[in-house]
Design a protein around this motif. Structure first.
Motif, PDB file in Angstrom:
ATOM      1  N   VAL A   7      42.846 -32.406 -25.642  1.00  0.00           N
ATOM      2  CA  VAL A   7      42.067 -32.348 -26.871  1.00  0.00           C
ATOM      3  C   VAL A   7      40.590 -32.568 -26.523  1.00  0.00           C
ATOM      4  CG1 VAL A   7      41.640 -33.361 -29.138  1.00  0.00           C
ATOM      5  CG2 VAL A   7      43.977 -33.201 -28.264  1.00  0.00           C
ATOM      6  N   VAL A   8      39.724 -31.705 -27.051  1.00  0.00           N
ATOM      7  CA  VAL A   8      38.309 -31.758 -26.707  1.00  0.00           C
ATOM      8  C   VAL A   8      37.449 -31.668 -27.958  1.00  0.00           C
ATOM      9  CG1 VAL A   8      36.429 -30.418 -25.642  1.00  0.00           C
ATOM     10  CG2 VAL A   8      38.524 -30.861 -24.365  1.00  0.00           C
ATOM     11  N   ILE A   9      36.374 -32.445 -27.978  1.00  0.00           N
ATOM     12  CA  ILE A   9      35.337 -32.331 -29.007  1.00  0.00           C
ATOM     13  C   ILE A   9      34.220 -31.477 -28.409  1.00  0.00           C
ATOM     14  CG2 ILE A   9      33.690 -33.563 -30.455  1.00  0.00           C
ATOM     15  CD1 ILE A   9      35.501 -36.045 -30.139  1.00  0.00           C
ATOM     16  N   LEU A  10      33.889 -30.385 -29.074  1.00  0.00           N
ATOM     17  CA  LEU A  10      32.923 -29.429 -28.534  1.00  0.00           C
ATOM     18  C   LEU A  10      31.608 -29.509 -29.305  1.00  0.00           C
ATOM     19  CD1 LEU A  10      32.618 -27.153 -26.415  1.00  0.00           C
ATOM     20  CD2 LEU A  10      33.335 -25.541 -28.187  1.00  0.00           C
ATOM     21  N   THR A  11      30.526 -29.891 -28.611  1.00  0.00           N
ATOM     22  CA  THR A  11      29.213 -30.024 -29.255  1.00  0.00           C
ATOM     23  C   THR A  11      28.126 -29.322 -28.433  1.00  0.00           C
ATOM     24  OG1 THR A  11      28.823 -32.170 -28.179  1.00  0.00           O
ATOM     25  CG2 THR A  11      29.817 -32.200 -30.372  1.00  0.00           C
ATOM     26  N   VAL A  12      28.482 -28.226 -27.790  1.00  0.00           N
ATOM     27  CA  VAL A  12      27.517 -27.484 -26.976  1.00  0.00           C
ATOM     28  C   VAL A  12      26.707 -26.542 -27.862  1.00  0.00           C
ATOM     29  CG1 VAL A  12      29.013 -27.617 -24.960  1.00  0.00           C
ATOM     30  CG2 VAL A  12      29.155 -25.625 -26.470  1.00  0.00           C
ATOM     31  N   PRO A  13      25.578 -25.991 -27.361  1.00  0.00           N
ATOM     32  CA  PRO A  13      24.840 -24.981 -28.137  1.00  0.00           C
ATOM     33  C   PRO A  13      25.718 -23.779 -28.467  1.00  0.00           C
ATOM     34  CG  PRO A  13      23.511 -25.780 -26.303  1.00  0.00           C
ATOM     35  CD  PRO A  13      24.884 -26.341 -26.098  1.00  0.00           C
ATOM     36  N   GLY A  14      25.459 -23.158 -29.602  1.00  0.00           N
ATOM     37  CA  GLY A  14      26.286 -22.049 -30.065  1.00  0.00           C
ATOM     38  C   GLY A  14      26.417 -20.911 -29.078  1.00  0.00           C
ATOM     39  N   ASP A  15      25.350 -20.597 -28.353  1.00  0.00           N
ATOM     40  CA  ASP A  15      25.398 -19.464 -27.429  1.00  0.00           C
ATOM     41  C   ASP A  15      26.239 -19.755 -26.192  1.00  0.00           C
ATOM     42  OD1 ASP A  15      23.604 -21.290 -26.376  1.00  0.00           O
ATOM     43  OD2 ASP A  15      22.132 -19.789 -25.756  1.00  0.00           O
ATOM     44  N   LYS A  16      26.641 -21.023 -26.024  1.00  0.00           N
ATOM     45  CA  LYS A  16      27.485 -21.399 -24.881  1.00  0.00           C
ATOM     46  C   LYS A  16      28.929 -21.655 -25.293  1.00  0.00           C
ATOM     47  CE  LYS A  16      23.709 -21.721 -22.332  1.00  0.00           C
ATOM     48  NZ  LYS A  16      23.350 -20.695 -21.317  1.00  0.00           N
ATOM     49  N   ALA A  17      29.160 -21.673 -26.600  1.00  0.00           N
ATOM     50  CA  ALA A  17      30.432 -22.164 -27.128  1.00  0.00           C
ATOM     51  C   ALA A  17      31.643 -21.374 -26.636  1.00  0.00           C
ATOM     52  CB  ALA A  17      30.401 -22.177 -28.656  1.00  0.00           C
ATOM     53  N   GLN A  18      31.609 -20.041 -26.734  1.00  0.00           N
ATOM     54  CA  GLN A  18      32.778 -19.249 -26.352  1.00  0.00           C
ATOM     55  C   GLN A  18      33.064 -19.324 -24.860  1.00  0.00           C
ATOM     56  OE1 GLN A  18      35.016 -17.642 -28.564  1.00  0.00           O
ATOM     57  NE2 GLN A  18      36.149 -17.740 -26.637  1.00  0.00           N
ATOM     58  N   LYS A  19      32.007 -19.304 -24.051  1.00  0.00           N
ATOM     59  CA  LYS A  19      32.199 -19.384 -22.605  1.00  0.00           C
ATOM     60  C   LYS A  19      32.849 -20.707 -22.224  1.00  0.00           C
ATOM     61  CE  LYS A  19      29.759 -19.232 -18.168  1.00  0.00           C
ATOM     62  NZ  LYS A  19      28.433 -19.069 -17.498  1.00  0.00           N
ATOM     63  N   VAL A  20      32.361 -21.795 -22.815  1.00  0.00           N
ATOM     64  CA  VAL A  20      32.942 -23.109 -22.536  1.00  0.00           C
ATOM     65  C   VAL A  20      34.379 -23.169 -23.047  1.00  0.00           C
ATOM     66  CG1 VAL A  20      32.788 -25.575 -23.042  1.00  0.00           C
ATOM     67  CG2 VAL A  20      30.711 -24.269 -22.549  1.00  0.00           C
ATOM     68  N   THR A  21      34.614 -22.583 -24.207  1.00  0.00           N
ATOM     69  CA  THR A  21      35.971 -22.559 -24.770  1.00  0.00           C
ATOM     70  C   THR A  21      36.941 -21.855 -23.838  1.00  0.00           C
ATOM     71  OG1 THR A  21      35.178 -22.646 -27.045  1.00  0.00           O
ATOM     72  CG2 THR A  21      37.371 -21.725 -26.700  1.00  0.00           C
ATOM     73  N   ASP A  22      36.520 -20.744 -23.267  1.00  0.00           N
ATOM     74  CA  ASP A  22      37.378 -20.024 -22.311  1.00  0.00           C
ATOM     75  C   ASP A  22      37.741 -20.915 -21.129  1.00  0.00           C
ATOM     76  OD1 ASP A  22      37.171 -17.810 -23.940  1.00  0.00           O
ATOM     77  OD2 ASP A  22      35.603 -16.848 -22.749  1.00  0.00           O
ATOM     78  N   GLN A  23      36.792 -21.726 -20.682  1.00  0.00           N
ATOM     79  CA  GLN A  23      37.057 -22.650 -19.580  1.00  0.00           C
ATOM     80  C   GLN A  23      38.022 -23.756 -20.009  1.00  0.00           C
ATOM     81  OE1 GLN A  23      32.972 -23.781 -18.853  1.00  0.00           O
ATOM     82  NE2 GLN A  23      32.727 -22.306 -17.184  1.00  0.00           N
ATOM     83  N   LEU A  24      37.871 -24.205 -21.237  1.00  0.00           N
ATOM     84  CA  LEU A  24      38.772 -25.241 -21.744  1.00  0.00           C
ATOM     85  C   LEU A  24      40.201 -24.727 -21.837  1.00  0.00           C
ATOM     86  CD1 LEU A  24      36.555 -26.698 -24.629  1.00  0.00           C
ATOM     87  CD2 LEU A  24      36.972 -27.703 -22.379  1.00  0.00           C
TER      88      LEU A  24
END
Length: 213
Positions: free
Chosen positions: A148-165
């Motif tokens: 379980v992760v809380i995601l608070t990154v900038p919007g333009d990074k969100a999907q890329k980070v999500t793919d890594q998660l």
């Protein structure tokens, strides 16, 4: 414990019931009626009875609900009887505020790791929580068995980070970014859009106040 899925709206209300029952138990309250619950949590009593009915007979007509037994039941339903580790990704202003928030005061949740791309945050500790460099995220999530992760990154990074998660095996994301994430069907996303909530609140004030009725 539960053989069938309950409506999502009901699932969203369960933590509200759980928290108030915790307050009642702390006050040595032994039993509570659906009417009393309704007044406290601002959910109509018929909805409360319907929500509870998904789990069988939890109360008795004319008696109400036994607070201790009901709290114990919902504790199991909400998996509050075992510690759940959560990670935070993005240690900006909002992320830092969440690191300072005492999640485990009334729940079994704790933030046990945080990740950020900023070199100055790498390998430091904030509010007792270790912050790892972003490149260690996948490894640490797997090693610490965090899903379980809380995601608070900038919007333009969100999907890329999500793919890594997703690659790291994460199954739940509390998304504070304005981006609607694309994830596999077995990954749950809860969107918390503060701007949207404020805009909705302002709309309600302007259009549903007593003066406009």
């Amino acid at each position: 414990m539960l053989s069938k899925k309950i409506p999502r709206a009901t699932a969203r209300r369960l933590p509200i019931y759980y928290r108030y029952l915790t307050v009642l138990l702390s006050a040595n309250k032994q039993r509570v009626s659906s009417t009393e619950l309704s007044e406290a949590v601002q959910v109509d009593s018929a909805t409360i009875r319907r929500d509870f009915s998904y789990f069988g007979e939890l109360g008795k007509r004319g008696y109400g609900y036994d607070v201790a037994n009901l709290l114990k039941f919902f504790k199991g339903i909400l998996h509050q009887d075992s510690l759940v580790s959560v990670a935070l990704v993005g240690v900006g202003s909002l992320g830092s505020a969440l690191l300072n928030y005492n999640f485990h005061q009334d729940t079994n949740l704790r933030i046990s790791a945080a990740f950020d791309t900023k070199p100055e945050f790498a390998n430091t500790v904030k509010s007792g929580i270790p912050i790892y460099p972003a490149e260690e995220m996948t490894t640490q999530l797997k090693e610490q068995q965090i899903d379980v992760v809380i995601l608070t990154v900038p919007g333009d990074k969100a999907q890329k980070v999500t793919d890594q998660l997703v690659e790291a095996g994460v199954k739940g994301i509390l998304n504070f970014t304005p981006v609607r994430l694309s994830v596999p069907k077995d990954v749950q996303v809860q969107n918390i859009d503060l701007t949207n909530e404020l805009q909705t609140l302002i709309y309600f004030i302007k259009n549903y106040s007593e003066d406009n009725k």
